[in-house]
Design a protein around this motif. Structure first.
Motif, PDB file in Angstrom:
ATOM      1  N   ALA A  11       0.831  -1.212   0.000  1.00 53.20           N
ATOM      2  CA  ALA A  11       0.000   0.000   0.000  1.00 53.20           C
ATOM      3  C   ALA A  11       0.861   1.255   0.000  1.00 53.20           C
ATOM      4  O   ALA A  11       0.358   2.347  -0.244  1.00 53.20           O
ATOM      5  CB  ALA A  11      -0.924   0.004   1.220  1.00 53.20           C
ATOM      6  N   GLY A  12       2.150   1.080   0.299  1.00 56.37           N
ATOM      7  CA  GLY A  12       3.046   2.234   0.298  1.00 56.37           C
ATOM      8  C   GLY A  12       3.397   2.709   1.700  1.00 56.37           C
ATOM      9  O   GLY A  12       3.860   3.840   1.876  1.00 56.37           O
ATOM     10  N   GLN A 122       1.398  -5.439  -8.516  1.00 52.06           N
ATOM     11  CA  GLN A 122       2.309  -4.750  -9.433  1.00 52.06           C
ATOM     12  C   GLN A 122       3.425  -4.042  -8.637  1.00 52.06           C
ATOM     13  O   GLN A 122       4.589  -4.098  -8.998  1.00 52.06           O
ATOM     14  CB  GLN A 122       1.485  -3.754 -10.273  1.00 52.06           C
ATOM     15  N   ARG A 123       3.037  -3.412  -7.515  1.00 49.84           N
ATOM     16  CA  ARG A 123       4.033  -2.694  -6.722  1.00 49.84           C
ATOM     17  C   ARG A 123       5.038  -3.642  -6.077  1.00 49.84           C
ATOM     18  O   ARG A 123       6.234  -3.392  -6.080  1.00 49.84           O
ATOM     19  CB  ARG A 123       3.340  -1.907  -5.599  1.00 49.84           C
ATOM     20  N   HIS A 138      11.018   1.263  -7.477  1.00 47.51           N
ATOM     21  CA  HIS A 138      10.253   0.291  -8.248  1.00 47.51           C
ATOM     22  C   HIS A 138      10.881   0.200  -9.633  1.00 47.51           C
ATOM     23  O   HIS A 138      11.233   1.229 -10.228  1.00 47.51           O
ATOM     24  CB  HIS A 138       8.785   0.732  -8.344  1.00 47.51           C
ATOM     25  N   ARG A 139      11.023  -1.046 -10.116  1.00 48.99           N
ATOM     26  CA  ARG A 139      11.692  -1.235 -11.404  1.00 48.99           C
ATOM     27  C   ARG A 139      11.094  -0.354 -12.502  1.00 48.99           C
ATOM     28  O   ARG A 139      11.809   0.195 -13.323  1.00 48.99           O
ATOM     29  CB  ARG A 139      11.594  -2.701 -11.840  1.00 48.99           C
ATOM     30  N   ASN A 196      -6.985   6.768   0.085  1.00 51.65           N
ATOM     31  CA  ASN A 196      -6.857   5.930  -1.102  1.00 51.65           C
ATOM     32  C   ASN A 196      -5.390   5.891  -1.543  1.00 51.65           C
ATOM     33  O   ASN A 196      -4.865   6.868  -2.073  1.00 51.65           O
ATOM     34  CB  ASN A 196      -7.743   6.503  -2.219  1.00 51.65           C
ATOM     35  N   ALA A 197      -4.752   4.728  -1.302  1.00 53.31           N
ATOM     36  CA  ALA A 197      -3.318   4.612  -1.578  1.00 53.31           C
ATOM     37  C   ALA A 197      -3.022   4.134  -2.993  1.00 53.31           C
ATOM     38  O   ALA A 197      -1.872   3.899  -3.340  1.00 53.31           O
ATOM     39  CB  ALA A 197      -2.668   3.685  -0.558  1.00 53.31           C
ATOM     40  N   ASP A 198      -4.070   3.988  -3.833  1.00 48.14           N
ATOM     41  CA  ASP A 198      -3.810   3.727  -5.255  1.00 48.14           C
ATOM     42  C   ASP A 198      -3.314   5.020  -5.910  1.00 48.14           C
ATOM     43  O   ASP A 198      -2.712   5.010  -6.969  1.00 48.14           O
ATOM     44  CB  ASP A 198      -5.101   3.295  -5.987  1.00 48.14           C
TER      45      ASP A 198
END
Ligand code: AMP
Length: 215
Positions: A11-12, A122-123, A138-139, A196-198
């Protein structure tokens, strides 16, 4: 100021915690980082925690809570902290409250970073972490300027062994099992803010800073 970051893996929490700690001049306490340091240092705690972490299961509460209690007593934590990765269940939430109560303290608020599953996968599958300062990259989404080197401190980046699809699945199951009770716990105490962590990491960071200014 004492802030808790809650939310699923990916979620970060780590990214937000590093940036918040810098902006608000607070200590960043990540129980995952502390455990990984113990594992790589070969301590008794690390030896006990390793197999749980490899599976994506929770390390037993008493081990993690004792580790956190020691960390919270350190001098650099006196000014306050951003707690990332703890509590993971109600027993830990209660242990944290009891720990702080001994010092006549309490958390100021908890932030729940909500993220959707495709974003999480994905993250996490592309995540790179600095061995030295713990900063996340992140790549694809946030590649370092120099390959596998941390922009912030020059440390070496690595991929966490538990950031593979099978272990991510287990970590998400463990998380889902505990999260609603945890959210209810902080909601009942009127300490919970949902974000909202998106969304873009900077937008989330600004929102948390705004909450801290009001607290
Ligand atoms: P994290 O870096 O927060 O994703 O944590 C990595 C792993 O460390 C988790 O999958 C757990 O095995 C362990 N861990 C971290 N924090 C805790 C905690 N509060 N309680 C139990 N296990 C934890």
């Amino acid at each position: 100021m004492k802030i808790i970051l809650l939310g699923p893996p990916g979620a970060g929490k780590g990214t937000q915690a590093v940036n918040l700690a810098q902006k608000l001049k607070l200590a960043h306490i990540s129980t995952g980082d502390l455990l990984r340091q113990n594992v790589s240092g070969g301590t008794d705690l690390g030896k006990q925690a390793k197999s749980y972490m490899e599976k994506g299961a929770l390390v037993p509460d008493d081990l993690v809570t004792q580790m956190l209690q020691r960390r919270i007593q350190a001098q650099d934590v006196k000014k306050g902290f951003i707690l990332d990765g703890y509590p993971r269940n109600i027993a830990q939430a209660k242990a944290l409250d009891a720990m702080l109560k001994q010092e006549n303290a309490a958390i100021d608020f908890a932030v729940y970073l909500e993220a959707s599953e495709p974003v999480i996968i994905q993250r996490l599958t592309g995540r790179l972490v600095c061995k030295n300062c713990g900063a996340n990259f992140h790549r694809k989404n946030m590649p370092p300027r120099v390959e596998m080197m941390c922009d912030k401190c020059g440390g070496t980046l690595y991929q966490r062994t538990d950031d593979n699809e099978a272990t991510i699945k287990t970590r998400l199951e463990v998380y889902r099992k505990e999260v609603s009770a945890l959210l209810q716990y902080y909601e009942a105490k009127r300490q919970l803010h949902r974000l909202n962590a998106d969304e873009d990491a900077d937008a989330v960071l600004n929102e948390i800073i705004r909450l801290a200014a009001k607290a």
